[in-house]
Design an enzyme around this catalytic site. Structure first.
Site, PDB file in Angstrom:
ATOM      1  CG  ASP A  67      -0.327  -0.527   2.481  1.00  0.00           C
ATOM      2  OD1 ASP A  67       0.908  -0.545   2.565  1.00  0.00           O
ATOM      3  OD2 ASP A  67      -1.072  -0.904   3.397  1.00  0.00           O
ATOM      4  CG  ASN A 136      -9.173  -1.689  11.817  1.00  0.00           C
ATOM      5  OD1 ASN A 136      -8.215  -2.310  11.361  1.00  0.00           O
ATOM      6  ND2 ASN A 136      -9.615  -0.570  11.258  1.00  0.00           N
ATOM      7  CG  HIS A 138      -5.910  -2.274   8.798  1.00  0.00           C
ATOM      8  ND1 HIS A 138      -6.073  -1.031   9.371  1.00  0.00           N
ATOM      9  CD2 HIS A 138      -4.581  -2.514   8.867  1.00  0.00           C
ATOM     10  CE1 HIS A 138      -4.906  -0.566   9.754  1.00  0.00           C
ATOM     11  NE2 HIS A 138      -3.978  -1.443   9.466  1.00  0.00           N
ATOM     12  CD  GLU A 143      -8.833   0.830   7.605  1.00  0.00           C
ATOM     13  OE1 GLU A 143      -8.884  -0.065   8.465  1.00  0.00           O
ATOM     14  OE2 GLU A 143      -8.252   1.904   7.802  1.00  0.00           O
TER      15      GLU A 143
HETATM   16  C1  F6R Z   1       1.453  -1.438   6.159  1.00  0.00           C
HETATM   17  C2  F6R Z   1       0.142  -2.046   6.226  1.00  0.00           C
HETATM   18  C3  F6R Z   1      -0.674  -2.069   7.484  1.00  0.00           C
HETATM   19  C4  F6R Z   1       0.128  -2.443   8.719  1.00  0.00           C
HETATM   20  C5  F6R Z   1      -0.758  -2.454   9.958  1.00  0.00           C
HETATM   21  C6  F6R Z   1       0.038  -2.769  11.216  1.00  0.00           C
HETATM   22  O1  F6R Z   1       2.001  -1.552   4.863  1.00  0.00           O
HETATM   23  O2  F6R Z   1      -0.305  -2.504   5.243  1.00  0.00           O
HETATM   24  O3  F6R Z   1      -1.723  -2.988   7.306  1.00  0.00           O
HETATM   25  O4  F6R Z   1       0.718  -3.704   8.512  1.00  0.00           O
HETATM   26  O5  F6R Z   1      -1.366  -1.218  10.105  1.00  0.00           O
HETATM   27  O6  F6R Z   1       0.951  -1.756  11.435  1.00  0.00           O
HETATM   28  P1  F6R Z   1       2.070  -1.876  12.562  1.00  0.00           P
HETATM   29  O7  F6R Z   1       2.980  -2.987  12.134  1.00  0.00           O
HETATM   30  O8  F6R Z   1       2.772  -0.556  12.557  1.00  0.00           O
HETATM   31  O9  F6R Z   1       1.372  -2.178  13.827  1.00  0.00           O
END
Ligand code: F6R
Length: 254
Positions: A67, A136, A138, A143
């Site tokens: 992303d 959540n 994702h 989401e």
């Molecule tokens: C990042 C991504 C997000 C993160 C998620 C967890 O490229 O796609 O889905 O993997 O928000 O983030 P952290 O590892 O910072 O807790």
């Protein structure tokens, strides 16, 4: 889904690096799906260490990232392109032209999503996808929603995600409100998936993702349907699992 215990974050990163490293050794020209965020930083450090030690060679690898924030150029220190260069690409020998990430500066969402789908199709899909997980549920920026989104798409980030990501910005207002993300189909088509989670704040969602109903309201729950998912967690992220379903946790010293 295999859930692997590690005492702490660094051990988790090393165990995940064993799996990612094995993928690169077995298929030097593999396609790696990569994530940003706090969870994979230790994994990337360990891959860099193994590259510097002459144990890993990335020269034939390709990468596709999950992303990117809409509106941020790759030189912007908050962009995911910058993060990947800073935390991995500029420290290993993957050719820059082999690395792919949605282009946040292309504001034509339809055009950018179609371009990214073609990039992934031309590469023949993803051999190993690295994932983190949001509080959540994702994955990427898929989401919670009423249905799973299949292909690369533009999302409006949830307030909880914006709040969680504020830690990387000076203030909440600076966090972009939109992102491009790979869809659930590209993630599910990856031949192997490695998901990383650390810290107690992830304990509840790890339990729900692994044992709860499969629902687009918890996008990561769809991973229960994948043939080859390994979830690497540190002990705090497994606290709910260890209490409610300890039989599903592998590798915990007795
Ligand atoms: C990042 C991504 C997000 C993160 C998620 C967890 O490229 O796609 O889905 O993997 O928000 O983030 P952290 O590892 O910072 O807790």
């Amino acid at each position: 889904m295999k859930i692997v215990y590690s005492k702490d974050y660094d051990t988790m990163a090393r165990k995940a690096a064993n799996l990612v490293g094995a993928q690169i050794l077995m298929k030097p020209n593999c396609v790696l799906g990569l994530a940003t965020g706090s969870s994979p930083i230790g994994l990337y450090k360990e891959l860099i260490r193994r590259y510097e030690a002459g144990e890993l060679d990335f020269s034939a690898c390709h990468s596709v990232n999950l992303d990117e924030y809409v509106g941020l150029a790759k030189q912007d220190p908050h962009s995911y392109a910058y993060f990947m260069n800073d935390n991995l690409f500029s420290h290993i020998n993957i050719p820059k032209e082999n690395t792919n990430i949605p282009d946040g500066t292309n504001l034509d969402a339809e055009d950018e999503c179609a371009r990214y789908e073609k990039v992934m199709a031309d590469l023949g899909g993803i051999d190993l996808q690295v994932l983190g997980i949001g509080h959540n549920g994702h994955v990427g920026f898929n989401e919670p929603e009423d249905c799973f989104q299949k292909a690369t798409h533009c999302v409006d980030l949830k307030e909880s995600t914006i709040a969680a990501n504020t830690r990387f910005f000076d203030k909440k207002e600076d966090v972009p409100r939109k992102a491009y993300t790979m869809g659930i189909m590209s993630i599910m088509n990856a031949r192997k998936i490695v998901l990383l989670a650390s810290g107690e704040s992830k304990a509840d969602i790890i339990y729900r993702m692994a044992t709860g109903p499969i629902t687009p309201q918890i996008p990561a729950s769809v991973l229960q349907l994948h043939q080859d998912v390994t979830v690497f967690c540190d002990e705090p992220a497994l606290s709910v699992m260890l209490e409610k379903a300890p039989e599903l946790v592998n590798g915990r010293p007795q």
